[in-house]
Scaffold this active site. Structure first.
Site, PDB file in Angstrom:
ATOM      1  N   GLU A  45       0.852  -1.193   0.000  1.00  0.00           N
ATOM      2  CA  GLU A  45       0.000   0.000   0.000  1.00  0.00           C
ATOM      3  C   GLU A  45       0.881   1.233   0.000  1.00  0.00           C
ATOM      4  O   GLU A  45       1.772   1.374   0.845  1.00  0.00           O
ATOM      5  CB  GLU A  45      -0.932   0.022   1.211  1.00  0.00           C
ATOM      6  CG  GLU A  45      -1.878   1.218   1.179  1.00  0.00           C
ATOM      7  CD  GLU A  45      -2.824   1.292   2.368  1.00  0.00           C
ATOM      8  OE1 GLU A  45      -3.656   2.207   2.387  1.00  0.00           O
ATOM      9  OE2 GLU A  45      -2.699   0.454   3.274  1.00  0.00           O
ATOM     10  N   ASP A 119      -2.394  12.346  -3.155  1.00  0.00           N
ATOM     11  CA  ASP A 119      -2.386  13.780  -3.460  1.00  0.00           C
ATOM     12  C   ASP A 119      -2.654  13.962  -4.955  1.00  0.00           C
ATOM     13  O   ASP A 119      -1.951  13.388  -5.788  1.00  0.00           O
ATOM     14  CB  ASP A 119      -1.017  14.363  -3.101  1.00  0.00           C
ATOM     15  CG  ASP A 119      -1.007  15.881  -3.107  1.00  0.00           C
ATOM     16  OD1 ASP A 119      -1.707  16.487  -3.943  1.00  0.00           O
ATOM     17  OD2 ASP A 119      -0.294  16.473  -2.279  1.00  0.00           O
ATOM     18  N   ASP A 155     -11.389  10.424  -4.441  1.00  0.00           N
ATOM     19  CA  ASP A 155     -12.592  11.248  -4.489  1.00  0.00           C
ATOM     20  C   ASP A 155     -12.453  12.354  -5.530  1.00  0.00           C
ATOM     21  O   ASP A 155     -13.420  13.055  -5.828  1.00  0.00           O
ATOM     22  CB  ASP A 155     -12.850  11.891  -3.122  1.00  0.00           C
ATOM     23  CG  ASP A 155     -11.723  12.844  -2.745  1.00  0.00           C
ATOM     24  OD1 ASP A 155     -10.553  12.387  -2.694  1.00  0.00           O
ATOM     25  OD2 ASP A 155     -11.992  14.035  -2.503  1.00  0.00           O
ATOM     26  N   THR A 191     -10.951   3.784   3.809  1.00  0.00           N
ATOM     27  CA  THR A 191      -9.942   4.551   4.523  1.00  0.00           C
ATOM     28  C   THR A 191     -10.663   5.558   5.424  1.00  0.00           C
ATOM     29  O   THR A 191     -11.886   5.725   5.338  1.00  0.00           O
ATOM     30  CB  THR A 191      -9.030   5.326   3.556  1.00  0.00           C
ATOM     31  OG1 THR A 191      -9.778   6.388   2.949  1.00  0.00           O
ATOM     32  CG2 THR A 191      -8.480   4.408   2.463  1.00  0.00           C
ATOM     33  N   GLU A 194     -12.153   8.155   3.163  1.00  0.00           N
ATOM     34  CA  GLU A 194     -13.271   7.591   2.412  1.00  0.00           C
ATOM     35  C   GLU A 194     -14.539   7.518   3.250  1.00  0.00           C
ATOM     36  O   GLU A 194     -15.639   7.840   2.765  1.00  0.00           O
ATOM     37  CB  GLU A 194     -12.884   6.196   1.917  1.00  0.00           C
ATOM     38  CG  GLU A 194     -13.846   5.561   0.958  1.00  0.00           C
ATOM     39  CD  GLU A 194     -13.316   4.250   0.416  1.00  0.00           C
ATOM     40  OE1 GLU A 194     -14.011   3.638  -0.418  1.00  0.00           O
ATOM     41  OE2 GLU A 194     -12.211   3.828   0.825  1.00  0.00           O
TER      42      GLU A 194
END
Length: 212
Positions: A45, A119, A155, A191, A194
């Site tokens: 990750e 980012d 997002d 997350t 999220e």
């Protein structure tokens, strides 16, 4: 968002020594051998943040070895504490940089890479810094096994539209492309960001890139 400096950072990280890999370069090509010989897969990750996704995904997949990489120690320590609280034995953390992935992992060593809410670097001049820029995607190819995957969530709509064009250019086939992942209710492990976005009703974009 700037991460607030954590009090007692060093002693808190020292308490998480069992899941903290201080020198990721030293384990190149030997992650499974040294940390979890029976692991069915090795997943990485990039930018694990505070580790909600990391810890819960590792808990649900005890046979898989997870390596979480995060540049900000103040976020990483929270992620490590989460893993320690769950007594997880299959997840380890590294303070590191995605650009150095081939220095951490040997060719074909990783099965899957997660990129969650990175980012977006919105200025066009900063596009090469996006973790889904073809330059980074070509870097991931150096450590993924044939048929290995990159799972991406964001997002940020402009970043997602940029990314779905970059994946094919770097030799990844796209699948599971959605611009509203949780339209019919929560899907998969979230997350921290999220979960907050979901509560606000903001759509989440997701896709899977498979190396071809």
């Amino acid at each position: 968002m700037r991460m607030r400096k954590k009090k007692n950072l060093i002693p808190r990280m020292e308490k998480c020594a069992p899941c903290h890999v201080k020198d990721g370069f030293a384990l190149r090509g030997r992650w499974r051998e040294e940390l979890m010989p029976g692991a069915s897969e090795l997943r990485v990750e990039l930018g694990c943040g505070k580790g909600r996704f990391t810890a819960e995904t590792a808990r649900l997949n005890p046979d898989i070895l997870f390596i979480a990489i995060e540049k900000v120690p103040d976020a990483l320590v929270v992620a490590m504490e989460r893993a320690m609280a769950l007594d997880l034995k299959n997840v380890f953390f590294v303070v590191g940089d995605a650009a150095l992935l081939p220095d951490y992992f040997a060719p074909g060593e990783a099965d899957l890479i997660y990129i969650n809410f990175c980012d977006p670097w919105p200025p066009k001049g900063q596009a090469k810094r996006r973790l889904t820029h073809r330059g980074f995607l070509e870097t991931y190819r150096k450590v993924l096994r044939p048929g290995g995957q990159v799972h991406f969530k964001t997002d940020n709509q402009p970043l997602f539209e940029f990314s779905v064009l970059e994946f094919p250019e770097a030799g990844f086939s796209l699948s599971e492309v959605t611009r509203n992942l949780h339209k019919n209710g929560p899907q998969g492990v979230m997350t921290d960001y999220e979960a907050k976005f979901y509560e606000q009703g903001l759509p989440i974009n997701r896709c899977v890139g498979t190396m071809v």
